[in-house]
Design a protein around this motif. Structure first.
Motif, PDB file in Angstrom:
ATOM      1  N   ASN A   1       0.803  -1.225   0.000  1.00  0.00           N
ATOM      2  CA  ASN A   1       0.000   0.000   0.000  1.00  0.00           C
ATOM      3  C   ASN A   1       0.839   1.279   0.000  1.00  0.00           C
ATOM      4  OD1 ASN A   1      -2.421  -1.329  -0.187  1.00  0.00           O
ATOM      5  ND2 ASN A   1      -2.921  -1.173   1.983  1.00  0.00           N
ATOM      6  N   ASP A   2       2.078   1.199   0.517  1.00  0.00           N
ATOM      7  CA  ASP A   2       2.931   2.392   0.518  1.00  0.00           C
ATOM      8  C   ASP A   2       3.593   2.632  -0.840  1.00  0.00           C
ATOM      9  OD1 ASP A   2       4.976   0.501   0.356  1.00  0.00           O
ATOM     10  OD2 ASP A   2       5.878   1.012   2.291  1.00  0.00           O
ATOM     11  N   GLY A   3       3.288   1.763  -1.823  1.00  0.00           N
ATOM     12  CA  GLY A   3       3.834   1.921  -3.161  1.00  0.00           C
ATOM     13  C   GLY A   3       5.130   1.172  -3.407  1.00  0.00           C
ATOM     14  N   SER A   4       5.743   0.632  -2.344  1.00  0.00           N
ATOM     15  CA  SER A   4       7.000  -0.097  -2.551  1.00  0.00           C
ATOM     16  C   SER A   4       6.718  -1.409  -3.270  1.00  0.00           C
ATOM     17  CB  SER A   4       7.731  -0.327  -1.226  1.00  0.00           C
ATOM     18  OG  SER A   4       6.959  -1.110  -0.351  1.00  0.00           O
ATOM     19  N   GLU A   5       7.605  -1.734  -4.185  1.00  0.00           N
ATOM     20  CA  GLU A   5       7.452  -2.913  -5.025  1.00  0.00           C
ATOM     21  C   GLU A   5       8.084  -4.123  -4.349  1.00  0.00           C
ATOM     22  OE1 GLU A   5       9.482  -3.736  -9.167  1.00  0.00           O
ATOM     23  OE2 GLU A   5       7.949  -2.167  -9.358  1.00  0.00           O
ATOM     24  N   PHE A   6       7.352  -5.245  -4.292  1.00  0.00           N
ATOM     25  CA  PHE A   6       7.930  -6.453  -3.711  1.00  0.00           C
ATOM     26  C   PHE A   6       8.280  -7.502  -4.764  1.00  0.00           C
ATOM     27  CE2 PHE A   6       3.300  -7.021  -3.220  1.00  0.00           C
ATOM     28  CZ  PHE A   6       3.103  -8.222  -3.882  1.00  0.00           C
ATOM     29  N   ASP A   7       7.739  -7.378  -5.970  1.00  0.00           N
ATOM     30  CA  ASP A   7       8.070  -8.337  -7.020  1.00  0.00           C
ATOM     31  C   ASP A   7       7.625  -7.775  -8.362  1.00  0.00           C
ATOM     32  OD1 ASP A   7       9.045 -10.640  -8.186  1.00  0.00           O
ATOM     33  OD2 ASP A   7       7.403 -11.910  -7.519  1.00  0.00           O
ATOM     34  N   SER A   8       8.373  -8.137  -9.423  1.00  0.00           N
ATOM     35  CA  SER A   8       8.013  -7.691 -10.759  1.00  0.00           C
ATOM     36  C   SER A   8       8.631  -8.620 -11.801  1.00  0.00           C
ATOM     37  CB  SER A   8       8.492  -6.266 -11.005  1.00  0.00           C
ATOM     38  OG  SER A   8       8.323  -5.912 -12.368  1.00  0.00           O
ATOM     39  N   SER A   9       7.782  -9.206 -12.626  1.00  0.00           N
ATOM     40  CA  SER A   9       8.305 -10.004 -13.736  1.00  0.00           C
ATOM     41  C   SER A   9       8.914  -9.089 -14.794  1.00  0.00           C
ATOM     42  CB  SER A   9       7.190 -10.867 -14.346  1.00  0.00           C
ATOM     43  OG  SER A   9       6.175 -10.059 -14.902  1.00  0.00           O
ATOM     44  N   TYR A  10       8.454  -7.841 -14.853  1.00  0.00           N
ATOM     45  CA  TYR A  10       9.039  -6.879 -15.792  1.00  0.00           C
ATOM     46  C   TYR A  10      10.502  -6.631 -15.436  1.00  0.00           C
ATOM     47  CZ  TYR A  10       4.265  -5.649 -17.284  1.00  0.00           C
ATOM     48  OH  TYR A  10       2.979  -5.682 -17.765  1.00  0.00           O
ATOM     49  N   GLU A  11      10.781  -6.473 -14.127  1.00  0.00           N
ATOM     50  CA  GLU A  11      12.161  -6.228 -13.673  1.00  0.00           C
ATOM     51  C   GLU A  11      13.064  -7.407 -14.012  1.00  0.00           C
ATOM     52  OE1 GLU A  11      13.733  -3.522 -12.175  1.00  0.00           O
ATOM     53  OE2 GLU A  11      11.888  -2.474 -12.715  1.00  0.00           O
ATOM     54  N   ARG A  12      12.533  -8.608 -13.919  1.00  0.00           N
ATOM     55  CA  ARG A  12      13.312  -9.805 -14.247  1.00  0.00           C
ATOM     56  C   ARG A  12      13.436  -9.992 -15.755  1.00  0.00           C
ATOM     57  NH1 ARG A  12      10.119 -11.570 -10.173  1.00  0.00           N
ATOM     58  NH2 ARG A  12       8.742 -12.755 -11.545  1.00  0.00           N
TER      59      ARG A  12
ATOM     60  N   LEU B   1      -1.899  -6.606  -0.525  1.00  0.00           N
ATOM     61  CA  LEU B   1      -1.036  -6.709  -1.692  1.00  0.00           C
ATOM     62  C   LEU B   1      -1.766  -6.160  -2.909  1.00  0.00           C
ATOM     63  CD1 LEU B   1       0.244 -10.373  -1.177  1.00  0.00           C
ATOM     64  CD2 LEU B   1       1.235  -8.253  -0.300  1.00  0.00           C
ATOM     65  N   ASN B   2      -1.050  -5.371  -3.702  1.00  0.00           N
ATOM     66  CA  ASN B   2      -1.618  -4.770  -4.903  1.00  0.00           C
ATOM     67  C   ASN B   2      -0.882  -5.308  -6.120  1.00  0.00           C
ATOM     68  OD1 ASN B   2      -3.234  -2.799  -3.299  1.00  0.00           O
ATOM     69  ND2 ASN B   2      -1.192  -2.145  -2.706  1.00  0.00           N
ATOM     70  N   PHE B   3      -1.633  -5.608  -7.155  1.00  0.00           N
ATOM     71  CA  PHE B   3      -1.039  -6.173  -8.356  1.00  0.00           C
ATOM     72  C   PHE B   3      -1.532  -5.467  -9.604  1.00  0.00           C
ATOM     73  CE2 PHE B   3      -0.954  -9.683  -5.349  1.00  0.00           C
ATOM     74  CZ  PHE B   3       0.333 -10.165  -5.511  1.00  0.00           C
ATOM     75  N   LYS B   4      -0.647  -5.415 -10.582  1.00  0.00           N
ATOM     76  CA  LYS B   4      -1.008  -5.050 -11.950  1.00  0.00           C
ATOM     77  C   LYS B   4      -0.565  -6.247 -12.778  1.00  0.00           C
ATOM     78  CE  LYS B   4       0.079  -2.018 -15.794  1.00  0.00           C
ATOM     79  NZ  LYS B   4       0.915  -0.914 -16.261  1.00  0.00           N
ATOM     80  N   ILE B   5      -1.508  -6.876 -13.484  1.00  0.00           N
ATOM     81  CA  ILE B   5      -1.160  -8.028 -14.306  1.00  0.00           C
ATOM     82  C   ILE B   5      -1.546  -7.747 -15.756  1.00  0.00           C
ATOM     83  CG2 ILE B   5      -1.256  -9.756 -12.484  1.00  0.00           C
ATOM     84  CD1 ILE B   5      -4.007 -10.537 -13.378  1.00  0.00           C
ATOM     85  N   GLU B   6      -0.744  -8.279 -16.643  1.00  0.00           N
ATOM     86  CA  GLU B   6      -0.991  -8.179 -18.073  1.00  0.00           C
ATOM     87  C   GLU B   6      -1.015  -9.602 -18.623  1.00  0.00           C
ATOM     88  OE1 GLU B   6       1.142  -6.343 -22.088  1.00  0.00           O
ATOM     89  OE2 GLU B   6       2.169  -6.218 -20.162  1.00  0.00           O
ATOM     90  N   LEU B   7      -2.134  -9.989 -19.203  1.00  0.00           N
ATOM     91  CA  LEU B   7      -2.270 -11.337 -19.750  1.00  0.00           C
ATOM     92  C   LEU B   7      -1.713 -11.347 -21.176  1.00  0.00           C
ATOM     93  CD1 LEU B   7      -3.277 -14.218 -19.358  1.00  0.00           C
ATOM     94  CD2 LEU B   7      -5.500 -13.480 -20.168  1.00  0.00           C
ATOM     95  N   LEU B   8      -0.628 -12.089 -21.369  1.00  0.00           N
ATOM     96  CA  LEU B   8       0.064 -12.116 -22.658  1.00  0.00           C
ATOM     97  C   LEU B   8      -0.400 -13.249 -23.562  1.00  0.00           C
ATOM     98  CD1 LEU B   8       3.659 -11.495 -21.287  1.00  0.00           C
ATOM     99  CD2 LEU B   8       2.065  -9.801 -22.207  1.00  0.00           C
ATOM    100  N   GLU B   9      -0.660 -14.428 -22.982  1.00  0.00           N
ATOM    101  CA  GLU B   9      -1.062 -15.593 -23.769  1.00  0.00           C
ATOM    102  C   GLU B   9      -2.021 -16.458 -22.969  1.00  0.00           C
ATOM    103  OE1 GLU B   9       2.191 -18.065 -25.048  1.00  0.00           O
ATOM    104  OE2 GLU B   9       3.352 -16.341 -25.752  1.00  0.00           O
ATOM    105  N   ILE B  10      -2.916 -17.121 -23.688  1.00  0.00           N
ATOM    106  CA  ILE B  10      -3.796 -18.135 -23.102  1.00  0.00           C
ATOM    107  C   ILE B  10      -3.623 -19.386 -23.940  1.00  0.00           C
ATOM    108  CG2 ILE B  10      -6.154 -18.825 -22.540  1.00  0.00           C
ATOM    109  CD1 ILE B  10      -6.940 -15.864 -22.563  1.00  0.00           C
ATOM    110  N   ASN B  11      -3.285 -20.482 -23.304  1.00  0.00           N
ATOM    111  CA  ASN B  11      -3.145 -21.755 -24.003  1.00  0.00           C
ATOM    112  C   ASN B  11      -4.191 -22.717 -23.491  1.00  0.00           C
ATOM    113  OD1 ASN B  11      -0.795 -21.059 -25.559  1.00  0.00           O
ATOM    114  ND2 ASN B  11       0.322 -21.108 -23.629  1.00  0.00           N
TER     115      ASN B  11
END
Length: 166
Positions: A19-30, A133-143
């Motif tokens: 909630n304070d805006g600090s990032e705990f994980d990011s697939s974009y960063e990886r 926990l806050n998330f932003k997700i982007e769905l790239l593919e569905i199989n």
């Protein structure tokens, strides 16, 4: 349009923040999206539920309360460990993470909560317990996954009927 349903294999990018805006994980960063099975017990239920009904290319923002994520902090998950159980030169730092082995042989990870001359209090809760926990997700593919005997005979991806013209 194909929609993600339980059992679908999807590829997503995501960012997780507190909630304070600090990032705990990011697939974009990886630099690499993740492949997951919607509805898998390997995911936080609230995270998996948020993917349901999404379509390829869709981005979604959502928040999970502790009961939808890692639960509340359990006061019974704090252990008092004799300081003598640690090596003599151990650096006791409140907030620091430690690893150990339970008398049953199970590996444990905990966070040093408090240190006295005799006792070290170790918090054995999940590090994200009690946190929104806050998330932003982007769905790239569905199989689409073909049904297996352990699941159902329903396909994992559904196609929405075209909108009727008026």
């Amino acid at each position: 349009m194909l929609k993600a349903t339980t059992g679908a294999q999807v590829k997503i990018h995501y960012v997780g923040t507190y909630n304070d805006g600090s990032e705990f994980d990011s697939s974009y960063e990886r630099g690499e999206p993740i492949d997951i099975e919607v509805g898998s017990r390997k995911l936080i239920k609230g995270f998996s539920d948020a993917i349901l009904g999404m379509i390829k290319g869709e981005t979604k923002n959502f928040s999970l309360t502790p009961d939808e994520a890692y639960g509340d902090v359990n006061p019974e998950a704090f252990a008092e460990v004799p300081r003598s159980n640690f090596p003599e030169d151990f650096n006791f730092e409140p907030g620091g993470m430690i690893q150990g082995v339970h008398p049953t042989g199970q590996r444990m990870i905990g966070k040093i909560s408090e240190v006295t001359d005799e006792i070290v209090v170790v918090d054995m809760n999940h590090p994200m317990a009690g946190k929104d926990l806050n998330f932003k997700i982007e769905l790239l593919e569905i199989n689409q996954i073909l049904a297996s005997p352990e699941t159902t005979d329903t396909p994992a991806v559904t196609e929405e009927p075209p909108a009727e013209e008026e």
